[in-house]
Motif scaffolding. Structure first.
Motif, PDB file in Angstrom:
ATOM      1  N   ALA A   1     -12.004 -25.606  34.835  1.00  0.00           N
ATOM      2  CA  ALA A   1     -12.682 -24.410  34.309  1.00  0.00           C
ATOM      3  C   ALA A   1     -11.904 -23.838  33.133  1.00  0.00           C
ATOM      4  O   ALA A   1     -12.504 -23.401  32.139  1.00  0.00           O
ATOM      5  N   ALA A   2     -10.583 -23.831  33.229  1.00  0.00           N
ATOM      6  CA  ALA A   2      -9.759 -23.307  32.131  1.00  0.00           C
ATOM      7  C   ALA A   2     -10.010 -24.098  30.855  1.00  0.00           C
ATOM      8  O   ALA A   2     -10.162 -23.520  29.774  1.00  0.00           O
ATOM      9  N   SER A   3     -10.081 -25.402  30.987  1.00  0.00           N
ATOM     10  CA  SER A   3     -10.355 -26.247  29.827  1.00  0.00           C
ATOM     11  C   SER A   3     -11.721 -25.917  29.230  1.00  0.00           C
ATOM     12  O   SER A   3     -11.867 -25.807  28.013  1.00  0.00           O
ATOM     13  N   GLU A   4     -12.713 -25.718  30.081  1.00  0.00           N
ATOM     14  CA  GLU A   4     -14.070 -25.408  29.614  1.00  0.00           C
ATOM     15  C   GLU A   4     -14.130 -24.041  28.931  1.00  0.00           C
ATOM     16  O   GLU A   4     -14.781 -23.898  27.886  1.00  0.00           O
TER      17      GLU A   4
ATOM     18  N   PRO B   1     -13.052 -11.093  24.096  1.00  0.00           N
ATOM     19  CA  PRO B   1     -12.365 -10.586  25.293  1.00  0.00           C
ATOM     20  C   PRO B   1     -12.982 -11.098  26.603  1.00  0.00           C
ATOM     21  O   PRO B   1     -12.254 -11.398  27.557  1.00  0.00           O
ATOM     22  N   VAL B   2     -14.296 -11.247  26.642  1.00  0.00           N
ATOM     23  CA  VAL B   2     -14.954 -11.762  27.846  1.00  0.00           C
ATOM     24  C   VAL B   2     -14.547 -13.210  28.086  1.00  0.00           C
ATOM     25  O   VAL B   2     -14.182 -13.584  29.211  1.00  0.00           O
ATOM     26  N   TYR B   3     -14.600 -14.020  27.034  1.00  0.00           N
ATOM     27  CA  TYR B   3     -14.198 -15.423  27.170  1.00  0.00           C
ATOM     28  C   TYR B   3     -12.741 -15.547  27.612  1.00  0.00           C
ATOM     29  O   TYR B   3     -12.412 -16.379  28.455  1.00  0.00           O
ATOM     30  N   LEU B   4     -11.889 -14.736  27.017  1.00  0.00           N
ATOM     31  CA  LEU B   4     -10.467 -14.812  27.391  1.00  0.00           C
ATOM     32  C   LEU B   4     -10.232 -14.327  28.811  1.00  0.00           C
ATOM     33  O   LEU B   4      -9.340 -14.829  29.503  1.00  0.00           O
TER      34      LEU B   4
ATOM     35  N   GLN C   1      -8.581 -16.389  31.676  1.00  0.00           N
ATOM     36  CA  GLN C   1      -7.468 -15.859  32.465  1.00  0.00           C
ATOM     37  C   GLN C   1      -7.713 -16.058  33.962  1.00  0.00           C
ATOM     38  O   GLN C   1      -6.816 -16.451  34.700  1.00  0.00           O
ATOM     39  N   LYS C   2      -8.935 -15.782  34.407  1.00  0.00           N
ATOM     40  CA  LYS C   2      -9.265 -15.957  35.832  1.00  0.00           C
ATOM     41  C   LYS C   2      -9.113 -17.407  36.249  1.00  0.00           C
ATOM     42  O   LYS C   2      -8.590 -17.689  37.337  1.00  0.00           O
ATOM     43  N   ALA C   3      -9.558 -18.321  35.404  1.00  0.00           N
ATOM     44  CA  ALA C   3      -9.425 -19.744  35.723  1.00  0.00           C
ATOM     45  C   ALA C   3      -7.957 -20.161  35.774  1.00  0.00           C
ATOM     46  O   ALA C   3      -7.547 -20.900  36.671  1.00  0.00           O
TER      47      ALA C   3
END
Length: 125
Positions: free
Chosen positions: A56-59, A39-42, A46-48
């Motif tokens: 950042a989304a890709s990372e 959930p933290v990673y997702l 989501q923020k990115a």
């Protein structure tokens, strides 16, 4: 794409079994870690995505991707890989929020599956 059949099955923990030497205790620890981390990673992803920060989304997608493999959800891993690749290459980025929403919805089912698997493993202790 999300495989709806996998939503109705028990998780395939064969990778975790192999990795842990079939240690129920270790597998429970790994499942607990996954429940905390995914959930933290997702949320970071989501923020990115909300910020349209595709690098950042890709990372973040790259970081969360393997966790789904550990519980036999290659379908979700592949879907996250789609986000990673498209964000990195700037392709179809307008579809990423929809794909991420589908993954987050499926995560609710996965977390239930993890709870069931964990209960089964605890019986082995």
């Amino acid at each position: 794409m999300i495989n709806p059949a996998k939503s109705k099955e028990d998780l395939d923990l064969s990778y975790l079994k192999e990795m842990s030497g079939d240690s129920a205790e270790f597998m429970i620890e790994m499942l607990d870690t996954l429940v905390e981390q995914i959930p933290v990673y997702l949320e970071d992803l989501q923020k990115a995505v909300d910020a349209k920060d595709w690098k950042a989304a890709s990372e973040f997608a790259h970081k969360v991707k393997p966790t789904f493999y550990y519980v036999g959800r290659e379908d979700i891993r592949d879907y996250v890989q789609l986000i990673e690749r498209n964000a990195k290459e700037g392709i179809d980025v307008h579809n990423i929020p929809k794909v991420l929403a589908e993954i987050k919805e499926e995560l609710k089912i996965i977390l239930q599956q993890v709870g069931k698997s964990k209960a089964e493993l605890q019986k082995q202790l």
